[in-house]
Design an enzyme around this catalytic site. Structure first.
Site, mmCIF file in Angstrom:
data_model
loop_
_atom_site.group_PDB
_atom_site.id
_atom_site.type_symbol
_atom_site.label_atom_id
_atom_site.label_comp_id
_atom_site.label_asym_id
_atom_site.label_seq_id
_atom_site.Cartn_x
_atom_site.Cartn_y
_atom_site.Cartn_z
ATOM 1 N N SER A 162 0.402 -8.913 1.258
ATOM 2 C CA SER A 162 -1.041 -8.950 1.431
ATOM 3 C C SER A 162 -1.364 -8.801 2.906
ATOM 4 O O SER A 162 -0.610 -9.273 3.770
ATOM 5 C CB SER A 162 -1.610 -10.280 0.913
ATOM 6 O OG SER A 162 -2.965 -10.442 1.303
ATOM 7 N N HIS B 298 0.828 -1.200 0.000
ATOM 8 C CA HIS B 298 0.000 0.000 0.000
ATOM 9 C C HIS B 298 0.865 1.253 0.000
ATOM 10 O O HIS B 298 0.553 2.231 -0.686
ATOM 11 C CB HIS B 298 -0.906 0.019 1.233
ATOM 12 C CG HIS B 298 -1.894 -1.097 1.298
ATOM 13 N ND1 HIS B 298 -1.793 -2.117 2.217
ATOM 14 C CD2 HIS B 298 -2.991 -1.371 0.554
ATOM 15 C CE1 HIS B 298 -2.806 -2.950 2.055
ATOM 16 N NE2 HIS B 298 -3.539 -2.535 1.044
#
Length: 339
Positions: A192, A40
C-alpha cells in the site's frame, strides 16, 4: 504500438483523446492515485498481458479529492510522479494520464455524482462517509475518458472492486472489469502507498492484519479437512464419532462441537481465529492496533455472512489504525470447499 522506454505523459483530456490507438487492438487501463509500488506494477503487467503485445496500456495517476474526508489526509497523500513514470515504464505501460484537478473537475466539484448505494454505506463506507461516491464518480469519468476494453483493479480494495463491478453492470458500461490478487511484501503486509508512513514498531504491529487473515484461512481449511476425514471414517454420518475414531485427541476435541452443531463452514470459528490475533496486537504491542472492523462478508454485496453458512464464497475484511496510518486488508474464503 511500439512502446518507448518512457511512457507518454498526458496531462489533458485532449492529449488523451489524441493518443493513437492501434486499429483492432485492445486498450487496458489501470487507475491509480500514484505513489506506485510493486502492487501497481503487478496490475500494469497484468494489463500488458491482457492487452497483448499489439495492444495499449494506459495508467491513470490522479489523487481524487472527492475520496478524502479531511483536507489533511489529501495533502498528506504522497505524490511521486517522476518515480511513477519509471515504474509504469518498467511494467509495460504505453501512456500515463496524470491530469490536474481542474482538468478532471472543471468548474469545481461536480454537482452530479455516482451514488454507491447500500453497499457503499457498509464497512469502508461507514468509516469514510462519501468515500465510495467520490471513488465511483472519478472511476466513471476516467472510464469515459480512457475508453478501455478492460480495466484492472487490485483485490486488496475488495469493496471498491465490488462497487465498480456493480456500477458497470447497473449502468451498462461497455468495459470488462478484472480483479488482480493482492500483492504482499515478504513479511506478509499487503502493499500500500500508506505503508511508507509506518515506523518499524508500527509496521511490526501492522503485521497482525495479515497474520489474522491467514490464521482464519488456516482455521477454516483445517476444520473442513477434519470434517471430511470424519465423514470418511464414519460414512453413516456421525461425524463426531468419526473424529473420535481418528485417534487424534486434539483434533477430535477441537472439532467435535462444531461437527455436532453443523456439518461444515463455521464462520464463527473463522472470525474468532482472526479476532484472537487482533486482540493481542491491540493489547501487547508497543504501538497498539486500533481495530475499525473485522467482517466476514458476501463478496456480492458486503453483507455479513451468517453463522450457519455451510457453503459459498466469502471475504474476510479488516481495517485498523496503527499510529496515524489506517490500513485495510482482506482474504477470500470458500466454505464447503472439500464437500
Amino acid at each position: 504500438m511500439t512502446r518507448t522506454m518512457r511512457p507518454a505523459l498526458l496531462r489533458t483530456a485532449a492529449e488523451l483523446d489524441a493518443l493513437p490507438r492501434p486499429a483492432g487492438a485492445e486498450r487496458a487501463v489501470v487507475m491509480t492515485m500514484g505513489a506506485l509500488h510493486d502492487g501497481h506494477a503487478t496490475l500494469i503487467r497484468a494489463a500488458r498481458e491482457a492487452a497483448g503485445p499489439d495492444g495499449q496500456v494506459v495508467v491513470t495517476v490522479f489523487v481524487n479529492p472527492l475520496q478524502f474526508g479531511e483536507a489533511a489526509d489529501l495533502d498528506r497523500y504522497p505524490r511521486t510522479l517522476d518515480a511513477d513514470l519509471e515504474t509504469a515504464a518498467a511494467a509495460g505501460a504505453d501512456a500515463v494520464f496524470a491530469p490536474g484537478v481542474d482538468e478532471v473537475y472543471p468548474g469545481g466539484e461536480p454537482q452530479v455524482r455516482i451514488t454507491a448505494g447500500p453497499m457503499g454505506e457498509r464497512l469502508e463506507g461507514a468509516s469514510r462517509p462519501g468515500h465510495f461516491d467520490g471513488m465511483l464518480t472519478v472511476v466513471a469519468k476516467l472510464l469515459h475518458l480512457t475508453r478501455p476494453d478492460e480495466a484492472l483493479y487490485g483485490q486488496k480494495d475488495a469493496q471498491q472492486l465490488a462497487l465498480i463491478r456493480r456500477m458497470v453492470r447497473d449502468l451498462n458500461f461497455g468495459v470488462r472489469i478484472t480483479g488482480v490478487p493482492t500483492v504482499r511484501d515478504e513479511d506478509g503486509l499487503a502493499l500500500s502507498s500508506r505503508n511508507r508512513f509506518l515506523s518499524p514498531p508500527e509496521r511490526h504491529t501492522a503485521l497482525a492484519l495479515p497474520r489474522a487473515l491467514f490464521a482464519a484461512q488456516d482455521r477454516l481449511a483445517a476444520q473442513q479437512a477434519l470434517h471430511e476425514r470424519a465423514k470418511a471414517t464414519a460414512p453413516g454420518g456421525d461425524r463426531a464419532a468419526g473424529l473420535n475414531r481418528l485417534g487424534e485427541a486434539r483434533a477430535a476435541a477441537d472439532a467435535q462441537a462444531v461437527a455436532l452443531a453443523r456439518p461444515n463452514g463455521a464462520p464463527a470459528a473463522v472470525r474468532a481465529a482472526a479476532r484472537t490475533i487482533l486482540d493481542e496486537a491491540a493489547a501487547r504491542n508497543r504501538v497498539p492496533l486500533v481495530l475499525d472492523y473485522l467482517a466476514l462478508v458476501d463478496p456480492a454485496d458486503f453483507t455479513e455472512i451468517p453463522d450457519d453458512r455451510e457453503s459459498g464464497e466469502a471475504i474476510l475484511a479488516v481495517a485498523a489504525r496503527v499510529g496515524n496510518t489506517r490500513l485495510i486488508d482482506n482474504i477470500p474464503l470458500t466454505f464447503g470447499a472439500l464437500t
